[in-house]
Design a protein around this motif. Structure first.
Motif, PDB file in Angstrom:
ATOM      1  N   LYS A   1       0.013 -13.373  26.364  1.00  0.00           N
ATOM      2  CA  LYS A   1      -0.558 -13.874  25.117  1.00  0.00           C
ATOM      3  C   LYS A   1      -1.399 -12.772  24.475  1.00  0.00           C
ATOM      4  N   TYR A   2      -1.180 -12.542  23.192  1.00  0.00           N
ATOM      5  CA  TYR A   2      -1.897 -11.529  22.431  1.00  0.00           C
ATOM      6  C   TYR A   2      -2.764 -12.206  21.374  1.00  0.00           C
ATOM      7  N   THR A   3      -3.915 -11.600  21.112  1.00  0.00           N
ATOM      8  CA  THR A   3      -4.821 -12.117  20.085  1.00  0.00           C
ATOM      9  C   THR A   3      -4.885 -11.123  18.942  1.00  0.00           C
ATOM     10  N   ARG A   4      -4.785 -11.626  17.746  1.00  0.00           N
ATOM     11  CA  ARG A   4      -4.901 -10.780  16.558  1.00  0.00           C
ATOM     12  C   ARG A   4      -6.315 -10.886  15.981  1.00  0.00           C
ATOM     13  N   THR A   5      -6.790  -9.791  15.441  1.00  0.00           N
ATOM     14  CA  THR A   5      -8.067  -9.779  14.723  1.00  0.00           C
ATOM     15  C   THR A   5      -7.759  -9.750  13.235  1.00  0.00           C
ATOM     16  N   ILE A   6      -7.815 -10.917  12.622  1.00  0.00           N
ATOM     17  CA  ILE A   6      -7.515 -11.049  11.192  1.00  0.00           C
ATOM     18  C   ILE A   6      -8.809 -11.439  10.491  1.00  0.00           C
ATOM     19  N   ASN A   7      -9.433 -10.476   9.836  1.00  0.00           N
ATOM     20  CA  ASN A   7     -10.684 -10.725   9.140  1.00  0.00           C
ATOM     21  C   ASN A   7     -10.428 -11.134   7.696  1.00  0.00           C
TER      22      ASN A   7
ATOM     23  N   TYR B   1      -7.075 -10.290   3.903  1.00  0.00           N
ATOM     24  CA  TYR B   1      -6.255 -11.119   3.029  1.00  0.00           C
ATOM     25  C   TYR B   1      -5.852 -10.387   1.752  1.00  0.00           C
ATOM     26  N   LEU B   2      -6.374  -9.198   1.548  1.00  0.00           N
ATOM     27  CA  LEU B   2      -5.873  -8.279   0.528  1.00  0.00           C
ATOM     28  C   LEU B   2      -5.383  -7.024   1.230  1.00  0.00           C
ATOM     29  N   ARG B   3      -4.297  -6.438   0.748  1.00  0.00           N
ATOM     30  CA  ARG B   3      -3.814  -5.171   1.268  1.00  0.00           C
ATOM     31  C   ARG B   3      -4.560  -4.028   0.575  1.00  0.00           C
ATOM     32  N   PRO B   4      -4.601  -2.858   1.214  1.00  0.00           N
ATOM     33  CA  PRO B   4      -5.289  -1.723   0.597  1.00  0.00           C
ATOM     34  C   PRO B   4      -4.504  -1.123  -0.569  1.00  0.00           C
ATOM     35  N   ILE B   5      -5.245  -0.622  -1.558  1.00  0.00           N
ATOM     36  CA  ILE B   5      -4.619   0.200  -2.586  1.00  0.00           C
ATOM     37  C   ILE B   5      -4.084   1.448  -1.885  1.00  0.00           C
TER      38      ILE B   5
ATOM     39  N   THR C   1      -2.434 -20.007   1.245  1.00  0.00           N
ATOM     40  CA  THR C   1      -3.063 -21.215   1.789  1.00  0.00           C
ATOM     41  C   THR C   1      -4.280 -20.903   2.645  1.00  0.00           C
ATOM     42  N   GLN C   2      -4.617 -19.617   2.789  1.00  0.00           N
ATOM     43  CA  GLN C   2      -5.757 -19.161   3.585  1.00  0.00           C
ATOM     44  C   GLN C   2      -5.657 -19.637   5.031  1.00  0.00           C
ATOM     45  N   MET C   3      -4.427 -19.707   5.542  1.00  0.00           N
ATOM     46  CA  MET C   3      -4.165 -20.189   6.898  1.00  0.00           C
ATOM     47  C   MET C   3      -3.642 -19.087   7.815  1.00  0.00           C
ATOM     48  N   TRP C   4      -3.746 -17.831   7.381  1.00  0.00           N
ATOM     49  CA  TRP C   4      -3.175 -16.739   8.164  1.00  0.00           C
ATOM     50  C   TRP C   4      -3.762 -16.684   9.573  1.00  0.00           C
ATOM     51  N   ASN C   5      -5.089 -16.671   9.650  1.00  0.00           N
ATOM     52  CA  ASN C   5      -5.725 -16.558  10.962  1.00  0.00           C
ATOM     53  C   ASN C   5      -5.441 -17.781  11.820  1.00  0.00           C
ATOM     54  N   GLU C   6      -5.479 -18.969  11.232  1.00  0.00           N
ATOM     55  CA  GLU C   6      -5.236 -20.195  11.992  1.00  0.00           C
ATOM     56  C   GLU C   6      -3.806 -20.262  12.514  1.00  0.00           C
TER      57      GLU C   6
END
Length: 651
Positions: A612-618, A622-626, A588-593
């Protein structure tokens, strides 16, 4: 009786362990083979054995805790626990680690499924020639489509050619590879395979836990839904290998949303052997495993180590053991009290029961899970049917001669009574008297006037102490009067697909514009599950029968207009901690939100300072590494390997 599927390991393209059985056998007989020749799948026996192995390969993923971590940690459902290593911290995106091609535990998926895809290729190529029924071959089609669907969601485009041509059975190890595009993977593999499965699989399973049309409908619906989101790409998330988001059959996202809705509704209207249970509590109750709501599971058994796939007395910490449930189990055994003899005692003992089990403290829920996701704990039974919030003294499993322990207020607490409780809300938080640090009770739990149990409020949960995950806890019938085997992997099946998800898939497609049928709008579909959630027959927290029906309150509280955020919230309430979450947020492309920040207390016993912690989700996340191991195995130039890797993880 249940049918047990078991497999040891496939290694490479030409090594296989097969389980061979007949349609009249409840237990499939395992006969290992180290090598199979090209002609092996040209026998009926070989095809049947390969199909059994495809069922068994589910254990390599489901219940494997490191793959489980990759699906949960770093989402709005979970962060790393106090005893986490880099396997878990790297996944959190909160500055304590860095997910790389070498550290990503999505490698579990990549490194396990291609061999099974090749097995499916062999079955599909040869099955008809040896007279195997189309319904049986359809099971291979399902698993190939299922595996490719997992891969394409996780990594983007992946290779369809394993060395002998696209979707061809390969018997020669290949050290070169070309990744197909996302469009290729869906339209050449996922959709055709799952359509075949819908067409030829039976309405009822041929064996207990076997595939059916509705299992295939669920996954085809989900694949159409996911591909529709990919075509639409509302948040401009990059894909790899780069390609235009144009469907080769000329369909747009709206067409696929409609297909997803129609398939899910067809399955709901034609349930076959599946149905919603009357109470949410019963869905994940250990004594009720393999119930009619569960459509697909990775099976285990306490009856026989051979068919369990692992030891019944200790856990290996690797597949095919089911050890995911350890990850969000904190070390409740540290709690300390005075006993009736005046000695210090740990009144909570490690036992193989659903509320307890083996502690690992690698993952934990966030404060927002307790207070926001599960805000309504009065009417909605799903919080109570998901978490362990009350721990009851059980010292007699290992210690005799103790008649009581001294509780928080100085009163006597008997065996089976509450000694520690995680409060449902923060109403009494200001009245809790927490000790300095760990305190005499050794875990830093507090005292609340008039209560004999030690308490921790939601704002006091930490990476060290938090409600346990009841739904994945162990269940065994061979404990006797002792602790049983709490250090073993769980002998419960790991649930993979549930009939309830069809309602949420159809609702999501409806929110995205699918034309709905009468009585099946997004709100009406969701309210079926919310009405069920309002019905109680048992309270885990109170450990007593609770007959209550709050279905009206639950459905009345459903918003008049449903949006994607609400769909995701309902999915979390229904499937919390089951391994769905990262895929839901990525689709749903809602990971960061949804997961860009969270709150939790620290890693020390007695730390009740909420941070409170902040995540850096670029976008490239949205793809995992090979996996690096895959790149290292390729005989390609460094430039070619670099191009093979997803852009966010290149050197």
């Amino acid at each position: 009786m249940k049918t047990i599927y078991n497999i040891k390991h496939f290694i490479g393209a030409a090594s296989i362990t097969l389980l061979l059985g007949t349609s009249c056998s409840d237990i499939l007989n395992e006969q290992p083979r180290s090598i199979y020749e090209p002609d092996f799948f040209k026998t009926e026996r070989g095809v049947e054995g390969g199909i059994t192995a495809l069922y068994a390969h589910l254990r390599d993923l489901y219940g494997q805790a490191y793959y489980y971590n990759s699906c949960q940690t770093g989402t709005d459902e979970a962060t790393y626990g106090s005893d986490a290593d880099s396997n878990f911290k790297d996944n959190d995106y909160s500055g304590v680690g860095n997910l790389t091609a070498s550290s990503s535990r999505s490698d579990v998926l990549w490194n396990s499924v291609f061999t099974y895809i090749n097995t499916a290729n062999g079955i599909i190529e040869n099955g008809s020639e040896v007279g195997v029924d189309e319904a049986l071959i359809a099971e291979a089609h399902f698993f190939r489509g299922f595996d490719y669907f997992l891969l394409v969601q996780t990594f983007g485009g992946v290779p369809l050619d394993l060395g002998a041509g696209e979707l061809k059975f390969n018997i020669t190890p290949s050290r070169v590879s070309v990744r197909n595009t996302v469009t290729d993977v869906y339209t050449k593999a996922v959709f055709p395979d799952l359509v075949n499965a819908v067409t030829y699989l039976p309405e009822n399973p041929r064996v207990t836990g076997g595939l059916t049309k509705n299992v295939a409908r669920l996954y085809l619906s989900k694949a159409y839904l996911t591909y529709a989101w990919w075509l639409e790409n509302p948040n401009d998330i990059p894909t790899y290998p780069e390609c235009q988001r144009v469907d080769p059959d000329g369909h747009d996202a709206a067409w696929y949303y409609q297909q997803a809705y129609d398939l899910a509704v067809t399955a709901i209207d034609n349930p076959g052997p599946y149905a919603l249970l009357d109470y949410f509590y019963d869905v994940n109750l250990g004594s009720n495993d393999r119930n009619k709501e569960i459509m697909l599971y990775a099976d285990h058994t306490e009856e026989d180590e051979y068919y369990n796939g692992g030891s019944l007395s200790y856990g290996s910490g690797s597949a095919p053991d089911n050890f995911s449930g350890w990850m969000m189990t904190w070390n409740y055994t540290v709690l300390q009290c005075k006993d009736s003899n005046g000695d210090n005692i740990n009144p909570l003992r490690r036992v193989a029961e659903q509320s307890y089990g083996r502690p690992w403290t690698r993952m934990c829920p966030t404060y927002e899970v307790i207070t926001n996701t599960f805000a309504d704990k009065t009417h909605d039974s799903r919080y109570d049917g998901t978490f362990v919030t009350v721990y009851r003294a059980n010292w007699s499993k290992e210690v005799s001669g103790v008649s009581y322990v001294i509780g928080a207020d100085g009163s006597q607490v008997k065996e089976g009574e509450a000694i520690l409780s995680f409060l449902p809300n923060d109403e009494d938080a200001s009245n809790i008297q927490y000790p300095e640090g760990a305190g005499d009770n050794a875990i830093g739990a507090g005292v609340l006037a008039g209560r004999s149990d030690f308490v921790i409020s939601p704002e006091g949960i930490s990476r060290r102490t938090y409600p346990g995950l009841w739904k994945l806890g162990p269940y065994r019938t061979d404990n006797g009067n002792g602790p049983g085997q709490p250090n073993a992997g769980s002998t419960r099946p790991y649930n993979i697909a549930k009939f309830s998800e069809l309602y949420l898939l159809a609702a999501e497609a409806a929110v995205k514009g699918a034309t709905t049928q009468s009585g099946k709008s997004a709100r009406e579909l969701i309210n079926v599950l919310r009405a069920r959630a309002g019905k109680w027959r048992w309270s885990n927290a109170d450990n007593v029968e609770k007959i209550a029906d709050y279905s009206a309150e639950m459905t009345n509280a459903t918003p008049a207009t449903i949006d994607i955020k609400y769909i995701l919230e309902e999915r979390s309430r229904e499937f919390y901690g089951e391994g769905y979450r990262w895929y839901d947020l990525v689709r749903t492309q809602m990971w960061n939100e949804m997961a860009g920040s969270y709150s939790i207390c620290g890693s020390a016993y007695g730390d009740h300072e909420l941070v409170k912690y902040t995540r850096t989700i670029n976008k490239e996340h949205y793809l995992r590494p090979i996996p690096q191991s895959q790149l290292d195995a390729l005989t390609m130039t460094e430039a070619e390997k670099d191009a093979y890797q997803n852009p966010g993880y290149r050197d």
